[in-house]
Design a protein around this motif. Structure first.
Motif, PDB file in Angstrom:
ATOM      1  N   ILE A  98       0.861  -1.207   0.183  1.00  0.00           N
ATOM      2  CA  ILE A  98      -0.031   0.125   0.059  1.00  0.00           C
ATOM      3  C   ILE A  98       0.886   1.154   0.038  1.00  0.00           C
ATOM      4  O   ILE A  98       1.709   1.288   0.754  1.00  0.00           O
ATOM      5  N   LYS A 101      -3.653   6.384  -0.233  1.00  0.00           N
ATOM      6  CA  LYS A 101      -4.825   6.417   0.169  1.00  0.00           C
ATOM      7  C   LYS A 101      -5.803   6.098  -0.938  1.00  0.00           C
ATOM      8  O   LYS A 101      -5.461   6.243  -2.407  1.00  0.00           O
ATOM      9  N   GLU A 102      -7.159   5.322  -0.563  1.00  0.00           N
ATOM     10  CA  GLU A 102      -7.979   4.946  -1.719  1.00  0.00           C
ATOM     11  C   GLU A 102      -8.509   6.187  -2.328  1.00  0.00           C
ATOM     12  O   GLU A 102      -8.342   7.420  -1.621  1.00  0.00           O
ATOM     13  N   GLN A 103      -8.863   6.167  -3.542  1.00  0.00           N
ATOM     14  CA  GLN A 103      -9.377   7.313  -4.261  1.00  0.00           C
ATOM     15  C   GLN A 103     -10.722   6.825  -4.967  1.00  0.00           C
ATOM     16  O   GLN A 103     -10.773   5.630  -5.624  1.00  0.00           O
ATOM     17  N   TYR A 104     -11.753   7.722  -4.886  1.00  0.00           N
ATOM     18  CA  TYR A 104     -13.285   7.129  -5.488  1.00  0.00           C
ATOM     19  C   TYR A 104     -13.142   7.813  -6.942  1.00  0.00           C
ATOM     20  O   TYR A 104     -12.907   8.813  -7.313  1.00  0.00           O
ATOM     21  N   TYR A 111     -13.942   2.517  -5.859  1.00  0.00           N
ATOM     22  CA  TYR A 111     -12.792   2.862  -5.124  1.00  0.00           C
ATOM     23  C   TYR A 111     -11.378   2.234  -5.780  1.00  0.00           C
ATOM     24  O   TYR A 111     -11.495   1.248  -6.269  1.00  0.00           O
ATOM     25  N   GLN A 113      -7.194   1.761  -5.236  1.00  0.00           N
ATOM     26  CA  GLN A 113      -6.197   1.700  -4.160  1.00  0.00           C
ATOM     27  C   GLN A 113      -4.726   2.152  -4.766  1.00  0.00           C
ATOM     28  O   GLN A 113      -4.505   1.179  -5.612  1.00  0.00           O
ATOM     29  N   TYR A 142      -2.544   3.356  -9.234  1.00  0.00           N
ATOM     30  CA  TYR A 142      -3.986   2.933  -8.680  1.00  0.00           C
ATOM     31  C   TYR A 142      -4.646   1.863  -9.150  1.00  0.00           C
ATOM     32  O   TYR A 142      -4.264   1.563 -10.495  1.00  0.00           O
ATOM     33  N   GLN A 145     -10.278  -1.891  -7.030  1.00  0.00           N
ATOM     34  CA  GLN A 145     -10.222  -2.525  -5.688  1.00  0.00           C
ATOM     35  C   GLN A 145     -10.759  -4.197  -5.814  1.00  0.00           C
ATOM     36  O   GLN A 145     -10.315  -4.930  -5.000  1.00  0.00           O
ATOM     37  N   TYR A 148      -7.877  -6.646  -5.095  1.00  0.00           N
ATOM     38  CA  TYR A 148      -7.111  -6.867  -4.068  1.00  0.00           C
ATOM     39  C   TYR A 148      -6.664  -8.341  -3.872  1.00  0.00           C
ATOM     40  O   TYR A 148      -5.172  -8.452  -3.552  1.00  0.00           O
TER      41      TYR A 148
END
Length: 202
Positions: A98, A101-104, A111, A113, A142, A145, A148
């Protein structure tokens, strides 16, 4: 008739243990820490080197922690992803780290990541512990999600032939010098995102 000959209480845990030699064991797992609510939080990926020459009194002689909470490794669930060669003083661990931060993403409604996907390359010995030689990247961006646990950029296998280290993900194969990890070549693989998402890694 298995018996407990000795034990060692330390933070974290190992999902996989691999012999270094008859007196030392390499552990790969996660680090842990007490949290503000009185419980335990799981942190990054943890490499441990244990001295078990005295089986009644095992010791952790070195450790190396990678990333923050959410960082993971293919080697924790698939031990064939773990590459170690004592004669070459080589340890390769695939890592999903990681890095933001997550981004929408309003265009698609999900989202994303910020992650780094690749392999950490170490030298390892009881005298010097873990020494990071370098990192080989398959993704630094990015990622959706949904990937993962099943990312097409995750390094699934690493191997060497002669003096070349190969790291393999669903997207590509990378070739780097074993001596200094200089990139030699990279081959993109025929990759269908939709098919990969439907059927997963095989």
């Amino acid at each position: 008739e298995p018996q407990i000959l000795g034990k060692l209480k330390i933070p974290g845990f190992s999902d996989y243990l691999h012999p270094y030699d008859e007196n030392h064991i390499i552990g790969v797992g996660k680090e842990t820490a007490d949290n503000e609510w009185g419980g335990v939080s799981i942190k990054g990926v943890k490499l441990s080197l244990f001295d078990v020459s005295d089986v009644n009194n095992p010791k952790q002689i070195d450790m190396y922690e990678i990333g923050e909470a959410g960082t993971d490794s293919e080697a924790l669930s698939d031990h064939k992803a773990f590459l170690f060669d004592k004669n070459k003083n080589l340890l390769v661990i695939p890592i999903r780290e990681i890095t933001g931060k997550e981004q929408y993403d309003s265009r698609y409604g999900y989202y994303m990541q910020k992650v780094w996907q690749g392999a950490y390359v170490f030298s390892i010995s009881p005298a010097d512990g873990f020494k990071l030689k370098g990192k080989i990247s398959h993704l630094d961006d990015y990622e959706e999600q949904q990937f993962y646990w099943n990312s097409p950029s995750a390094v699934r296998r690493s191997l060497y032939m002669d003096d070349v280290l190969y790291t393999v993900s669903a997207r590509k194969i990378k070739m780097n010098s074993l001596d200094n990890l200089t990139e030699i070549n990279s081959v993109d693989l025929p990759f269908d995102k939709n098919q990969y998402y439907e059927y997963g890694w095989r």
